[in-house]
Write an enzyme that holds these catalytic residues in place. Structure first.
Site, mmCIF file in Angstrom:
data_model
loop_
_atom_site.group_PDB
_atom_site.id
_atom_site.type_symbol
_atom_site.label_atom_id
_atom_site.label_comp_id
_atom_site.label_asym_id
_atom_site.label_seq_id
_atom_site.Cartn_x
_atom_site.Cartn_y
_atom_site.Cartn_z
ATOM 1 N N HIS A 198 0.971 -1.065 0.019
ATOM 2 C CA HIS A 198 0.039 0.003 -0.012
ATOM 3 C C HIS A 198 0.851 1.345 -0.078
ATOM 4 C CE1 HIS A 198 -3.020 2.908 2.226
ATOM 5 N NE2 HIS A 198 -3.298 2.705 0.868
ATOM 6 N N GLU A 219 0.166 4.886 0.084
ATOM 7 C CA GLU A 219 -0.759 6.341 0.502
ATOM 8 C C GLU A 219 0.255 7.424 0.321
ATOM 9 O OE1 GLU A 219 -3.076 9.001 0.354
ATOM 10 O OE2 GLU A 219 -4.001 7.079 0.570
ATOM 11 N N HIS A 257 -6.769 3.872 -5.757
ATOM 12 C CA HIS A 257 -7.625 4.604 -4.900
ATOM 13 C C HIS A 257 -7.629 6.116 -5.223
ATOM 14 C CE1 HIS A 257 -9.864 1.731 -1.982
ATOM 15 N NE2 HIS A 257 -9.431 1.056 -3.151
ATOM 16 N N GLU A 258 -8.544 6.908 -5.306
ATOM 17 C CA GLU A 258 -8.628 8.202 -5.573
ATOM 18 C C GLU A 258 -8.171 8.504 -6.927
ATOM 19 O OE1 GLU A 258 -9.041 7.464 -1.466
ATOM 20 O OE2 GLU A 258 -6.913 7.456 -2.118
ATOM 21 N N GLU A 266 -10.894 2.833 -7.370
ATOM 22 C CA GLU A 266 -12.084 3.215 -6.524
ATOM 23 C C GLU A 266 -12.849 4.154 -7.140
ATOM 24 O OE1 GLU A 266 -12.266 4.688 -2.000
ATOM 25 O OE2 GLU A 266 -10.798 5.469 -3.159
ATOM 26 N N GLU A 269 -16.844 2.165 3.171
ATOM 27 C CA GLU A 269 -16.019 3.124 4.225
ATOM 28 C C GLU A 269 -17.170 3.976 4.849
ATOM 29 O OE1 GLU A 269 -14.357 4.866 0.741
ATOM 30 O OE2 GLU A 269 -14.720 2.763 1.396
#
Length: 676
Positions: A389, A391, A459-460, A478, A484
């Protein structure tokens, strides 16, 4: 000699006149191109010196005459043009996907390229390519290399899609929906502000449209602004609603920079008689280029679990501390569970420094309480892989600086999937994620990952446009208001209609990492939890397609749950997908056949209304017997008062069988059909 010269000159003059007589009417008339089955017809022409196109379906005008063009730094292209030539092409081929909702895809179309020239000659040429399929239209611009400047600077794309009349449509507003995490709401097109795509339209009885784009590579994401009564150059359609493009800008207002020949993304209009036809269309994929990864054997879909829901439920933290989720010990527990229950991967967010206050982010080392080398070794010994991951909080330059080294390190550790994240309103503090700046970054990540045999869960993101055909290591994204929100949304979470709307809206853009399969509906924020039954959570595992599908709950909530047996056996890549029934925002049933076998898996889900669903199994092989294992709402199930009640029954079925399913309020069913 003089007579010979005169005769030759007269002959050439006569030939020239004949050529003009033959070709002048062709250039003056509209250029037509139809789908292979003749149902869809596009006409392209020039009126009042401006280029336009129309779209008809079964002789009914869907897109009234609509303008084409660009506003460039040098001026407008498409204001004073003539058609100077055309060329045609057609194709009928079948290609295979390494993963997807269908194993093979038919690509069958007729194409015309219309070459437009500015009459003044000063602003050059603009070609428009129209590909017409049996299920819709794709068109794109080609601006030939500009000899008068070193680069194009597009101030705006002047494309119009003037629907012939107003209609009900589902959308999310582009200027008030961060990361595309909104609820698709229906209203008349004329009542909408600027919206993101996909835009889904209930155009008429038995006629549905989905408007989006394909092959977004080095360009800005599209938005659409509906304007009632504008865009129809013929004046025949007083109720027309013109959808005008509004590209996502750079900080300085420029929409797109391009050098050499510019090819825009395809603007797409899918046409279907039922809402389910939109789901099964592969038009967007067909408009993308074939795979640039020669050997795709390392690309593997699968189910995974992770330390994710427990963080959103405030039981664990991303940052290191007394309740840190990504510890060596905790991740090993998840690996053991994955090995016992047939999951291929385990995700742990918060494994690297940068989550705590004042910590410097890096993807090249792990927190002291997380031994990534030991975790990856242990996972591989159990037949499981650790999922990485990264981020960024919008710091794309940091990821670009470290990703080549990080992805090489991950590959050496046996990691094959990385989930990327971009929480942060602006990329690098200045640019929007769905601008050309962001699109360029996403592309760098995908290509770098492919070099190191890494699959990406983004994601995003920018809204997907089918790039996974060209780069099949881009597995899922995503860009959706996901699970969530059912953990911490102060407004109560996602409404019951949300997941029966997504298959007809966001999911049309491609695989969607919604993270289904929550089994424990306890609350941290009062009133906030999945507004569904347990059986609906299982149904969503089939309905909301993702080749990397996460069973999102914490492992303690799966222990001893009979419902888990459905997920343990449910594939995430398919040989065939059909949609037996569905109404946008009300209910949907999707049936998918496994690859390399004869079993089918079905998900059926509904909104806040209970309903009876009759499901004919005519898609099964004739003259064969099957055993159907049906996970469905119990007699007293209700998403508000009794969400957990579920029954599991077995029944022998054939292609002549019709199953009768009772779906509770915001309920569902999940079915495994095994050939005997």
């Amino acid at each position: 000699m003089n007579r010979t010269y005169s005769d030759s000159w007269k002959s050439r003059l006569l030939v020239s006149i004949l050529i003009c007589l033959v070709f002048a009417p062709v250039i003056a008339k509209d250029v037509l191109v139809s789908s292979p089955d003749g149902a869809v017809t596009v006409a392209v022409g020039v009126k009042a010196k401006k280029p336009f196109y129309t779209v008809k379906y079964l002789d009914k005008t869907i897109v009234a005459p609509s303008h084409l063009g660009f506003l460039l730094n040098e001026g407008t292209v498409g204001n004073d043009v003539k058609i100077v030539g055309t060329s045609r092409d057609s194709k009928d081929e079948t290609w295979s996907q390494p993963w997807g909702e269908d194993e093979t895809v038919r690509n069958c179309y007729n194409e015309v390229t219309v070459r437009l020239q500015e009459r003044s000659g000063a602003k050059g040429r603009m070609d428009v390519v129209f590909r017409v399929f049996n299920d819709g239209v794709g068109f794109r611009y080609i601006l030939p290399q500009n000899n008068q400047s070193k680069e194009y600077r597009i101030q705006e794309e002047l494309t119009e899609i003037a629907l012939a009349h107003d209609a009900k449509a589902w959308s999310i507003p582009s200027n008030r929906t961060e990361y595309f995490e909104g609820i698709f709401l229906p209203s008349l097109l004329s009542e909408k502000d600027t919206v993101c795509t996909p835009l889904t339209v209930e155009y008429d009885d038995s006629l549905y449209l989905a408007i989006h784009e394909a092959a977004l590579e080095d360009y800005a994401s599209i938005n659409l602004t509906p304007v009632k009564g504008r865009g129809d150059v013929s004046g025949k359609f007083a109720d027309a609603v013109c959808l005008q493009t509004a590209l996502t800008p750079w900080q300085n207002g420029v929409k797109v920079y391009a050098k050499g020949t510019l090819k825009s993304p395809w603007r797409t209009i899918i046409i279907g008689k039922t809402p389910g036809d939109l789901i099964t269309s592969r038009l967007m994929l067909n408009l993308n280029e074939p795979s640039r990864i020669a050997d795709t054997s390392w690309i593997e879909p699968g189910r995974y679990i992770g330390i994710w829901w427990s963080i959103h439920k405030k039981k664990n933290t991303w940052e290191m501390g007394p309740t840190h989720g990504a510890t060596t010990e905790n991740v090993k527990k998840y690996i053991d569970f994955a090995a016992r229950h047939g999951f291929s991967g385990v995700l742990a967010e918060g494994w690297n420094p940068g989550w705590g206050q004042g910590e410097q982010i890096t993807y090249l080392k792990s927190y002291p309480d997380f031994d990534i080398n030991e975790v990856c070794r242990y996972a591989l010994s159990k037949g499981v892989r650790f999922i990485g991951h990264t981020e960024t909080w919008g710091n794309t330059q940091l990821l670009e600086k470290e990703m080549d080294q990080a992805f090489a390190w991950f590959h050496d550790l046996g990691i094959r999937v990385v989930k990327t994240g971009y929480v942060g309103h602006l990329f690098d503090g200045k640019e929007l994620a769905k601008s050309q700046y962001g699109v360029r970054h996403y592309r760098k990540v995908i290509e770098t990952a492919a070099k190191h045999q890494i699959m990406i869960d983004n994601h995003e993101p920018a809204m997907p446009t089918g790039i996974q055909r060209t780069w099949p290591n881009l597995m899922t994204q995503e860009g959706v208001r996901g699970q969530e929100y059912n953990a911490w949304d102060v407004n109560g979470g996602n409404p019951p209609a949300h997941t029966v709307t997504l298959p007809f809206t966001r999911c049309l853009a491609g695989p969607t990492d919604f993270t289904p399969a929550i089994f424990n509906f306890s609350e941290v924020v009062k009133g906030t939890h999945p507004h569904s039954t347990l059986a609906k959570q299982l149904g969503e595992f089939v309905v909301l397609y993702s080749p990397l599908q996460m069973a999102a709950d914490a492992i303690e909530n799966y222990e001893g749950q009979p419902a888990l047996s459905f997920i343990e056996r449910c594939p995430t890549t398919w040989s065939r997908t059909i949609v037996p029934n569905g109404e946008i925002g009300r209910y949907v049933t999707i049936a998918r056949k496994e690859r390399g076998g004869d079993s089918w898996f079905v998900g059926s889900i509904t909104n806040e209304e209970a309903r009876q669903i009759d499901l004919p199994l005519c898609f099964l092989d004739k003259d064969a017997k099957y055993m159907a294992v049906i996970y469905e709402d119990g007699p007293n199930a209700d998403f508000e008062s009794n969400p957990y009640e579920m029954t599991i029954r077995q029944v022998e079925v054939t292609a002549q069988t019709t199953l009768h399913l009772r779906l509770a309020r915001s309920g569902g069913a999940a079915i495994r059909i095994v050939k005997e």
